[in-house]
Scaffold this motif. Structure first.
Motif: not given
Length: 76
Positions: A30-37, A39-46, A65-76
């Motif tokens: 649904l939201a392939p650019a969601n970086t937090v999702t 990261i959390f999925f990678a944690d489960l996989c590990l 690609p950089f997606d400004s809609d998800w910038a708040f996740e990357i910048e925090t």
């Protein structure tokens, strides 16, 4: 967040890796650019020993690609 909770909660409280995996995969569809999702999925996989899949998820973040809609996740 549901998938993360399912990943971390014990089975008797509604948690479970199987449920979490399904919800992570659906969230990524649904939201392939969601970086937090990713990261959390990678944690489960590990945690379950799927190092290659975890690496793939993290590479998607680094190479995507950089997606400004998800910038708040990357910048925090």
């Amino acid at each position: 967040m549901l998938a993360r909770l399912q990943h971390k909660l014990p089975r008797w409280l509604g948690g479970g890796v199987g449920k979490a995996r399904e919800n992570f995969e659906q969230a990524i569809r649904l939201a392939p650019a969601n970086t937090v999702t990713r990261i959390f999925f990678a944690d489960l996989c590990l945690e379950v020993g799927e190092v290659s899949r975890a690496r793939d998820e993290l590479e998607q973040i680094m190479n995507g690609p950089f997606d400004s809609d998800w910038a708040f996740e990357i910048e925090t």
